[in-house]
Design a protein around this motif. Structure first.
Motif, PDB file in Angstrom:
ATOM      1  N   SER A 269      -5.725  -8.026  -5.628  1.00  0.00           N
ATOM      2  CA  SER A 269      -4.699  -8.998  -5.250  1.00  0.00           C
ATOM      3  C   SER A 269      -5.114  -9.898  -4.095  1.00  0.00           C
ATOM      4  CB  SER A 269      -3.410  -8.267  -4.863  1.00  0.00           C
ATOM      5  OG  SER A 269      -3.608  -7.487  -3.686  1.00  0.00           O
ATOM      6  N   GLY A 270      -6.144  -9.480  -3.349  1.00  0.00           N
ATOM      7  CA  GLY A 270      -6.537 -10.231  -2.166  1.00  0.00           C
ATOM      8  C   GLY A 270      -5.666  -9.958  -0.964  1.00  0.00           C
ATOM      9  N   GLN A 271      -4.673  -9.062  -1.115  1.00  0.00           N
ATOM     10  CA  GLN A 271      -3.795  -8.717   0.000  1.00  0.00           C
ATOM     11  C   GLN A 271      -4.458  -7.701   0.923  1.00  0.00           C
ATOM     12  OE1 GLN A 271      -0.227  -7.532  -2.393  1.00  0.00           O
ATOM     13  NE2 GLN A 271       0.837  -8.893  -0.983  1.00  0.00           N
ATOM     14  N   VAL A 272      -4.063  -7.741   2.180  1.00  0.00           N
ATOM     15  CA  VAL A 272      -4.484  -6.728   3.144  1.00  0.00           C
ATOM     16  C   VAL A 272      -3.398  -5.659   3.196  1.00  0.00           C
ATOM     17  CG1 VAL A 272      -5.007  -6.228   5.547  1.00  0.00           C
ATOM     18  CG2 VAL A 272      -5.851  -8.340   4.500  1.00  0.00           C
ATOM     19  N   LEU A 273      -3.761  -4.430   2.840  1.00  0.00           N
ATOM     20  CA  LEU A 273      -2.821  -3.317   2.809  1.00  0.00           C
ATOM     21  C   LEU A 273      -3.002  -2.468   4.063  1.00  0.00           C
ATOM     22  CD1 LEU A 273      -3.232  -2.262  -0.932  1.00  0.00           C
ATOM     23  CD2 LEU A 273      -1.662  -3.949   0.063  1.00  0.00           C
ATOM     24  N   ILE A 274      -1.897  -2.106   4.684  1.00  0.00           N
ATOM     25  CA  ILE A 274      -1.920  -1.365   5.949  1.00  0.00           C
ATOM     26  C   ILE A 274      -1.528   0.082   5.708  1.00  0.00           C
ATOM     27  CG2 ILE A 274      -0.945  -1.191   8.266  1.00  0.00           C
ATOM     28  CD1 ILE A 274      -0.412  -4.190   8.161  1.00  0.00           C
ATOM     29  N   GLN A 275      -2.279   0.984   6.316  1.00  0.00           N
ATOM     30  CA  GLN A 275      -1.920   2.396   6.319  1.00  0.00           C
ATOM     31  C   GLN A 275      -1.802   2.857   7.761  1.00  0.00           C
ATOM     32  OE1 GLN A 275      -4.812   5.572   5.735  1.00  0.00           O
ATOM     33  NE2 GLN A 275      -3.503   6.465   4.156  1.00  0.00           N
ATOM     34  N   GLU A 276      -0.656   3.441   8.082  1.00  0.00           N
ATOM     35  CA  GLU A 276      -0.416   3.963   9.423  1.00  0.00           C
ATOM     36  C   GLU A 276      -0.165   5.463   9.325  1.00  0.00           C
ATOM     37  OE1 GLU A 276       1.771   0.025  11.349  1.00  0.00           O
ATOM     38  OE2 GLU A 276       2.990   1.655  10.516  1.00  0.00           O
ATOM     39  N   ARG A 321       2.510   5.852   6.481  1.00  0.00           N
ATOM     40  CA  ARG A 321       3.078   4.729   5.743  1.00  0.00           C
ATOM     41  C   ARG A 321       1.943   3.968   5.089  1.00  0.00           C
ATOM     42  NH1 ARG A 321       4.051  -0.664   5.759  1.00  0.00           N
ATOM     43  NH2 ARG A 321       2.849  -0.962   7.668  1.00  0.00           N
ATOM     44  N   GLN A 322       1.991   3.809   3.755  1.00  0.00           N
ATOM     45  CA  GLN A 322       0.940   3.144   3.003  1.00  0.00           C
ATOM     46  C   GLN A 322       1.507   1.946   2.259  1.00  0.00           C
ATOM     47  OE1 GLN A 322      -2.671   3.722   2.375  1.00  0.00           O
ATOM     48  NE2 GLN A 322      -2.154   1.631   1.725  1.00  0.00           N
ATOM     49  N   ASP A 323       0.965   0.759   2.571  1.00  0.00           N
ATOM     50  CA  ASP A 323       1.361  -0.439   1.835  1.00  0.00           C
ATOM     51  C   ASP A 323       0.891  -0.356   0.395  1.00  0.00           C
ATOM     52  OD1 ASP A 323       2.614  -1.621   3.935  1.00  0.00           O
ATOM     53  OD2 ASP A 323       0.976  -2.983   4.455  1.00  0.00           O
ATOM     54  N   LEU A 324       1.739  -0.848  -0.517  1.00  0.00           N
ATOM     55  CA  LEU A 324       1.375  -0.944  -1.925  1.00  0.00           C
ATOM     56  C   LEU A 324       1.205  -2.382  -2.378  1.00  0.00           C
ATOM     57  CD1 LEU A 324       3.852   1.684  -3.409  1.00  0.00           C
ATOM     58  CD2 LEU A 324       1.472   2.037  -2.719  1.00  0.00           C
ATOM     59  N   GLY A 325       1.531  -3.319  -1.517  1.00  0.00           N
ATOM     60  CA  GLY A 325       1.499  -4.724  -1.884  1.00  0.00           C
ATOM     61  C   GLY A 325       2.874  -5.230  -2.255  1.00  0.00           C
ATOM     62  N   GLN A 326       3.033  -6.534  -2.261  1.00  0.00           N
ATOM     63  CA  GLN A 326       4.307  -7.159  -2.617  1.00  0.00           C
ATOM     64  C   GLN A 326       5.444  -6.685  -1.716  1.00  0.00           C
ATOM     65  OE1 GLN A 326       4.154  -9.575  -4.867  1.00  0.00           O
ATOM     66  NE2 GLN A 326       1.995  -9.080  -5.236  1.00  0.00           N
ATOM     67  N   GLY A 327       5.106  -6.366  -0.469  1.00  0.00           N
ATOM     68  CA  GLY A 327       6.125  -5.926   0.472  1.00  0.00           C
ATOM     69  C   GLY A 327       6.617  -4.509   0.283  1.00  0.00           C
ATOM     70  N   LEU A 328       5.979  -3.736  -0.597  1.00  0.00           N
ATOM     71  CA  LEU A 328       6.393  -2.364  -0.872  1.00  0.00           C
ATOM     72  C   LEU A 328       5.485  -1.377  -0.160  1.00  0.00           C
ATOM     73  CD1 LEU A 328       7.019  -2.681  -4.721  1.00  0.00           C
ATOM     74  CD2 LEU A 328       8.687  -2.939  -2.871  1.00  0.00           C
ATOM     75  N   SER A 329       6.015  -0.207   0.128  1.00  0.00           N
ATOM     76  CA  SER A 329       5.217   0.826   0.798  1.00  0.00           C
ATOM     77  C   SER A 329       5.762   2.206   0.472  1.00  0.00           C
ATOM     78  CB  SER A 329       5.221   0.618   2.322  1.00  0.00           C
ATOM     79  OG  SER A 329       6.537   0.777   2.840  1.00  0.00           O
ATOM     80  N   VAL A 330       4.924   3.222   0.665  1.00  0.00           N
ATOM     81  CA  VAL A 330       5.302   4.622   0.534  1.00  0.00           C
ATOM     82  C   VAL A 330       5.275   5.250   1.920  1.00  0.00           C
ATOM     83  CG1 VAL A 330       4.669   6.869  -0.415  1.00  0.00           C
ATOM     84  CG2 VAL A 330       4.418   4.821  -1.808  1.00  0.00           C
ATOM     85  N   ASN A 331       6.341   5.953   2.262  1.00  0.00           N
ATOM     86  CA  ASN A 331       6.432   6.609   3.569  1.00  0.00           C
ATOM     87  C   ASN A 331       6.539   8.113   3.375  1.00  0.00           C
ATOM     88  OD1 ASN A 331       7.079   4.148   5.560  1.00  0.00           O
ATOM     89  ND2 ASN A 331       8.186   3.845   3.644  1.00  0.00           N
ATOM     90  N   MET A 332       5.839   8.865   4.208  1.00  0.00           N
ATOM     91  CA  MET A 332       5.894  10.317   4.109  1.00  0.00           C
ATOM     92  C   MET A 332       5.867  10.933   5.497  1.00  0.00           C
ATOM     93  SD  MET A 332       3.488  13.022   1.996  1.00  0.00           S
ATOM     94  CE  MET A 332       2.010  12.804   2.968  1.00  0.00           C
ATOM     95  N   THR A 333       6.666  11.988   5.678  1.00  0.00           N
ATOM     96  CA  THR A 333       6.631  12.781   6.899  1.00  0.00           C
ATOM     97  C   THR A 333       6.551  14.252   6.530  1.00  0.00           C
ATOM     98  OG1 THR A 333       9.048  12.938   7.041  1.00  0.00           O
ATOM     99  CG2 THR A 333       7.991  11.094   8.184  1.00  0.00           C
ATOM    100  N   VAL A 334       5.897  15.030   7.380  1.00  0.00           N
ATOM    101  CA  VAL A 334       5.763  16.475   7.191  1.00  0.00           C
ATOM    102  C   VAL A 334       6.067  17.138   8.528  1.00  0.00           C
ATOM    103  CG1 VAL A 334       4.213  18.378   6.617  1.00  0.00           C
ATOM    104  CG2 VAL A 334       4.023  16.200   5.386  1.00  0.00           C
ATOM    105  N   ASP A 335       6.974  18.091   8.512  1.00  0.00           N
ATOM    106  CA  ASP A 335       7.330  18.776   9.755  1.00  0.00           C
ATOM    107  C   ASP A 335       6.189  19.645  10.257  1.00  0.00           C
ATOM    108  OD1 ASP A 335       9.789  17.580   9.679  1.00  0.00           O
ATOM    109  OD2 ASP A 335      10.843  19.336   8.883  1.00  0.00           O
ATOM    110  N   SER A 336       5.611  20.459   9.377  1.00  0.00           N
ATOM    111  CA  SER A 336       4.560  21.374   9.830  1.00  0.00           C
ATOM    112  C   SER A 336       3.706  21.823   8.664  1.00  0.00           C
ATOM    113  CB  SER A 336       5.170  22.608  10.521  1.00  0.00           C
ATOM    114  OG  SER A 336       5.938  23.369   9.598  1.00  0.00           O
TER     115      SER A 336
END
Length: 722
Positions: A269-276, A321-336
């Motif tokens: 897509s040529g987009q820059v995807l961000i992962q935090e 948090r992982q960008d998927l493109g088109q303004g969409l992203s997947v977010n995940m948290t884990v307690d332990s």
């Protein structure tokens, strides 16, 4: 593989080849010499001589020594190395033959140029001593302006650069031995470094720590002479600590917190995807570095002993948090997350030989590559690992809304090359999926998995590599080599709502399958309890109409199957085959067979028919308890056919009697007619038993087809109702 150094000196080939391995050891203070006992400046000079002998450059602005406190102070201190590694494998090598390692295509080889450096404004060393190649120091402290740089490039492919800064970097009560450069050996360019690696990693210290480490990364791809930034990012790590290490046994490794941001170019897509990502306190205890190195050492014999490589591990507060493109992203948290006992077993493997071949410009044989990697994989095991408090947000089609998925806990136990004890999921909940769908699982697990033995598996790999079509012609042999000897699953509290089917529930479901004659199961247990499906979701129109006539909106189904073959007694027992549908009825079948030979399972296609002929029928029982099928079903069918209900019952009795006509046994026909009439008049229970006084050979039963009137007496058939 040839190194070309770029430094103030002209190193030998051996020195240049040492650079990548010895930099890490230098950064953690590993060095040595063969001089007599030294301390202070003399000991440090021996340290510098050792580093330079390994190809590193050492620069200091000034070196001051205070004899009273036995303290060395270095200013403007720098360690660096640079060079080129020639003829490294590039990309996926074409492994197409199995005639042993072959020379690689020169076009598949690349040259890697690298530069690495560590710079500190001040380095303070206390109690440094040196004797016969062994060094020790009471403390080794770097100033808070310490910086490091790592860069590398491949001509025509791309380049990368990593810059970092550390504060609070120090080591206490540190002792180490200088590794010696291995002799040149063009055919063993990987394995010859094993002794070097062993000496480098098996160090001792009270503590090595870095209070804070910050890094930036950039990577560029080159195409048609143009550079494009494809990866960039930052990382912050706080509270890095290693403690209580002696001869490769590390008491504790911990990090207080890690945060990371990566930006990656999506080529499609040529987009820059961000992962935090971020991660809280992480601790590992009782780490055995030597056990890991032994996996690759051909001088360490293979063993069945499980050695604990990591005693315990834990981490908290993971988020991503992982960008998927088109303004969409997947977010995940884990307690332990926790783990207990990561183990290793020394297996015969030729991983080092594979790397020797690669660095010697040879492509490994496919079989060698597959079995080498597989044997390494089989070396690891985990006693227990758990992840708790998982929350995931994923984008859904349509309006901008995230679907929430939560999992209370995931765990696995007793995972090794022998099998898997259990892989478990608890408390899965996805209440708002697209189109009104939802999923909930209270508890689910697979387990009791026993893997097939490796020896026949290894032989089958060789066979398949030599003859790729073998699997199509001999599927049973391939399955026998690879299929697990046992497997099971269990589910409790499954609740799924889908747009097309509505709400489907399973109260409980479980299955265990095992075999003593792989791959055909010799023991089967299946149980489903409280399976609920809307009648509207039943595909068969006639069945759907029948269920509706019985007054059912939901089909509630339970079943159970127990089948077992005993290799010692050769008895095949169907202990239970049961189906129970609320509002319909319950049917249950059991049967026993004797003298069922092993050949039936070993070769069902070739020997199955002969095996069945020698088997014997022992007994059987079939029971049906009506819960509405006969009571309401007869009335429904009679009404749909437009005939009186009593006339329809009489027709059913006549049909049952007519069905027995080919048997030509009047007593049997009468028994069937009476039982059918009694059951249909007042539906309750219908039971059929076959209980001959002695086991009857199946061959005799087949032979009796020529005189079917003898079968009811031969098998002692009895039919009774209510």
């Amino acid at each position: 593989m040839i190194f070309y150094a770029r430094s103030a000196h002209t190193p030998s080939s051996a020195k240049a080849r040492a650079r990548l391995l010895c930099l890490s050891t230098a950064l953690v203070l590993i060095s040595g010499s063969t001089f007599a006992q030294d301390s202070g400046t003399a000991a440090y000079d021996a340290y510098v001589d050792g580093l330079e002998a390994l190809g590193l450059e050492v620069e200091n602005g000034a070196i001051n020594y205070d004899a009273g406190s036995d303290t060395l102070t270095l200013t403007d201190s720098r360690l660096s190395l640079s060079g080129t590694i020639k003829d490294l494998p590039a990309g996926d090598m074409d492994v197409t033959t199995d005639d042993g390692a072959k020379d690689a295509d020169p076009d598949e080889l690349n040259d890697l140029s690298y530069e690495i450096s560590l710079h500190s404004g001040t380095v303070t060393i206390t109690g440094l001593t040196h004797e016969d190649g062994d060094f020790s120091a009471a403390s080794w402290v770097y100033s808070d302006d310490t910086e490091f740089t790592v860069s590398g490039s491949v001509d025509g492919e791309g380049r990368m650069k990593l810059n970092g800064r550390m504060t609070g970097l120090s080591a206490t009560d540190y002792s180490f031995t200088m590794p010696e450069l291995p002799d040149e050996d063009p055919e063993h360019q990987a394995s010859r470094w094993l002794p070097f690696l062993q000496v480098s990693l098996l160090t001792s210290y009270e503590e090595v720590k870095a209070d804070s480490t910050a890094m930036t990364l950039e990577a560029y791809a080159t195409e048609d002479g143009k550079e494009t930034l494809v990866v960039s990012g930052t990382m912050q790590m706080d509270g890095y600590r290693l403690a209580d290490a002696e001869d490769g046994q590390v008491g504790e490794y911990s990090i207080d917190k890690v945060t990371q941001t990566m930006e990656t170019l999506d080529p499609s897509s040529g987009q820059v995807l961000i992962q935090e990502t971020s991660q809280g306190k992480t601790i590992y205890t009782d780490i055995d570095v030597a056990a890991f190195i032994d996996l690759f050492d051909p001088d360490v014999p293979a063993s069945d002993d499980h050695v604990v490589m990591i005693g315990t591990g834990s981490t908290v507060d993971y988020s991503s948090r992982q960008d998927l493109g088109q303004g969409l992203s997947v977010n995940m948290t884990v307690d332990s997350a926790t783990l207990n006992e990561v183990t290793v077993i020394k297996r015969d493997n030729d991983i080092l030989q594979i790397f020797d071949d690669l660095f010697a410009k040879k492509e490994p044989a496919p079989e060698q590559l597959i079995t080498g990697v597989f044997q390494l994989y089989r070396s690891f095991g985990i006693t227990e690992a758990r992840v708790s408090g998982i929350k995931i947000k994923v984008p859904t089609p349509g309006p901008e809304k995230l679907a929430d998925i939560s999992i209370a806990e995931m765990a696995m136990t007793e995972v090794s090359s022998e099998g898997i004890g259990e892989m478990m999921l608890v408390g899965l909940n996805a209440p708002e999926l697209p189109d009104g769908a939802s999923v909930r699982i209270n508890w689910a697990a697979i387990g009791d998995i026993e893997f097939a033995d490796y020896t026949p598996m290894r032989a089958m790999i060789s066979t398949l590599m030599a003859d790729p079509d073998f699997g199509e012609d001999h599927p049973l042999d391939v399955a026998r080599a690879f299929m697990p000897l046992s497997f099971g699953y269990e589910i409790k509290g499954l609740d799924v709502t889908a747009p097309d089917t509505g709400q489907v529930k399973i109260g409980a479901a479980e299955m265990t399958v095992s075999t003593t004659v792989s791959p055909i199961p010799t023991s089967i247990f299946v149980r489903n309890e409280g399976l609920q499906v809307p009648v509207s979701a039943v595909d068969d129109p006639e069945a759907q109409a029948l269920f509706q006539a019985l007054g059912l909106d939901t089909v509630v189904w339970s079943d159970e199957t127990r089948l077992y073959w005993d290799e010692a007694t050769l008895e095949l027992r169907l202990e239970k085959f049961m189906v129970d549908i609320d509002g319909v009825g319950r049917a249950e079948l059991s049967a026993r067979f004797a003298n069922v030979p092993k050949s039936l399972f070993e070769d069902p296609e070739g020997q199955g028919q002969m095996a069945l002929i020698v088997a014997q029928f022992v007994d059987a029982s079939l029971t049906f308890k009506d819960a509405g099928l006969a009571t309401k079903g007869i009335a429904h069918v009679a009404e749909s056919e437009g005939i009186p209900e009593n006339v329809f019952r009489e027709a059913l009795v006549a049909q049952a009697a007519q069905a027995t006509a080919p048997i030509q046994n009047e007593a049997f026909t009468k028994m069937v007619s009476e039982a059918a009439s009694k059951f249909l008049e007042n539906p309750g229970e219908l039971k059929i038993t076959l209980a001959p006084q002695a086991p009857v050979p199946l061959a005799q039963i087949l032979g009796s087809m020529a005189a079917p009137q003898t079968l009811p007496d031969l098998l002692a058939v009895n039919i009774e109702a209510n």
